[in-house]
Design an enzyme around this catalytic site. Structure first.
Site, PDB file in Angstrom:
ATOM      1  N   LYS A  52     147.235 127.235 121.219  1.00 19.41           N
ATOM      2  CA  LYS A  52     146.376 128.415 121.427  1.00 19.41           C
ATOM      3  C   LYS A  52     145.094 128.263 120.613  1.00 19.41           C
ATOM      4  CE  LYS A  52     150.310 131.201 122.677  1.00 19.41           C
ATOM      5  NZ  LYS A  52     151.360 132.148 122.315  1.00 19.41           N
ATOM      6  N   GLN A  96     152.791 135.637 117.345  1.00 20.38           N
ATOM      7  CA  GLN A  96     153.657 134.656 118.014  1.00 20.38           C
ATOM      8  C   GLN A  96     155.120 135.106 117.908  1.00 20.38           C
ATOM      9  OE1 GLN A  96     152.628 131.930 119.839  1.00 20.38           O
ATOM     10  NE2 GLN A  96     154.783 131.780 120.394  1.00 20.38           N
ATOM     11  N   ASP A 119     148.116 139.745 124.620  1.00 17.68           N
ATOM     12  CA  ASP A 119     149.330 139.226 125.253  1.00 17.68           C
ATOM     13  C   ASP A 119     149.803 140.166 126.366  1.00 17.68           C
ATOM     14  OD1 ASP A 119     150.312 136.750 124.583  1.00 17.68           O
ATOM     15  OD2 ASP A 119     151.289 137.433 122.733  1.00 17.68           O
TER      16      ASP A 119
END
Ligand code: NDP
Length: 280
Positions: A52, A96, A119
């Site tokens: 990422k 995460q 997200d």
């Protein structure tokens, strides 16, 4: 032979578009920043976080990295998120997953300001999707919509069957396909006679988490098959939830693993980081 949907090429195209947008923003003095938080050092998470950050660097997005110790308490993490919510220089916040078991993922996701939930996992973002309002879209299913659209595959009016009802893939996928006017059926572990349902599908989206379970008997002649699964087989090679070799001659389009859905998730994350600056 079916057409292979090239997720690598399509994700590269999306990252290129994001890069272009970021450079236009930079020229106006606007910087784009993603805060990436990892708690502990789970090796798989470290690989995802690394990828990422690399994608951010490629697109010109500044990534602000928070690598916290495994013992970090829930309140410390929530406090950091609170600070990042208030920080106007931060456009997106990514935590995460999975988190260590002493931290509630639900609480952490809920703590992220909805305007920074890149997200798209929060109740707010999923609720916005459910009622057709603007909001961040979960990256993997949003990436699948892009794969279909950019491959000129008609969605509207077609019969779509999704296998899997997880919060991060199956459920948002169903809502997004509905939004695109597909007729949607969602299957799961309690579905009776799975093959009879899946063999109705013009578009079959598979997110089961079981290596190569979907063989040709599950697939209608000429169907589009999208494979979300990622696994390592007995030879340590990547494979999906679909038995590619068995299915390929029956379908019109198929995503390979690797190089299909996988690269789209990060590309859509990059897209979400700049989406507030894009006109509709
Ligand atoms: P989950 O394990 O959360 O969900 C799996 C779903 O499949 C569940 O809804 C389950 O049903 C259903 N299922 C399991 N077994 C069967 C069966 N025999 N018949 C019918 N349905 C079944 O997985 P995820 O949605 O998180 O992920 C799915 C796959 O996609 C995994 O391989 C994962 O690694 C991959 N993935 C890939 C991503 C990418 O970027 N390419 C991103 C996210 C995931 P029930 O609800 O009844 O238990």
């Amino acid at each position: 032979m079916p057409q292979i949907i090239d997720g690598k090429a399509i994700s590269a195209q999306i990252k290129e578009e994001v890069k272009q947008k970021v450079s236009e923003l930079n020229a106006k003095g606007i910087n784009v920043c993603l805060a990436v938080i990892q708690v502990g050092n789970d090796p798989a998470s470290s690989v995802y976080v690394g990828n990422k950050k690399k994608a951010c660097e490629y697109c010109g997005i500044r990534s602000e990295s928070y690598e916290l110790a495994e013992e970090t308490s829930e309140s410390e993490l929530l406090e950091l998120i609170g600070r990042l919510n208030k920080d106007e220089a931060v456009d997106g916040i990514l935590v995460q997953l999975p988190l260590p078991s002493h931290i509630s993922e639900d609480k952490v996701i809920a703590a992220i300001d909805p305007s920074k939930d890149v997200d798209g996992f929060s109740v707010n973002s999923v609720g916005a999707l459910a009622v057709g309002k603007k909001g961040f879209r979960s990256c993997t299913p949003a990436g699948i919509i892009e794969l279909l659209k950019r491959s000129n595959i008609e969605i509207s009016g077609r019969e779509c069957v999704i296998i899997g009802r997880s919060n991060i893939v199956g459920k948002p996928m169903a809502l997004m396909m509905l939004e695109q006017n597909a007729t949607v059926t969602v299957c799961h572990s309690r579905t009776v006679d799975l093959a009879s349902v899946t063999s109705r599908a013009d578009i079959l989206i598979v997110a089961i988490g079981r290596p190569r379970m979907i063989t040709s008997e599950y697939v209608k002649e000429g169907a589009v098959v999208i494979d979300v699964g990622i696994h390592r087989n007995e030879n340590n090679k990547l494979c999906g939830d679909v038995d590619f070799d068995d299915v390929k001659d029956k379908c019109s389009y198929i995503t390979p693993v690797p190089g299909g859905v996988g690269p789209m998730t990060i590309a859509m994350l990059m897209h979400n980081c700049v989406s507030r600056y894009l006109e509709n």
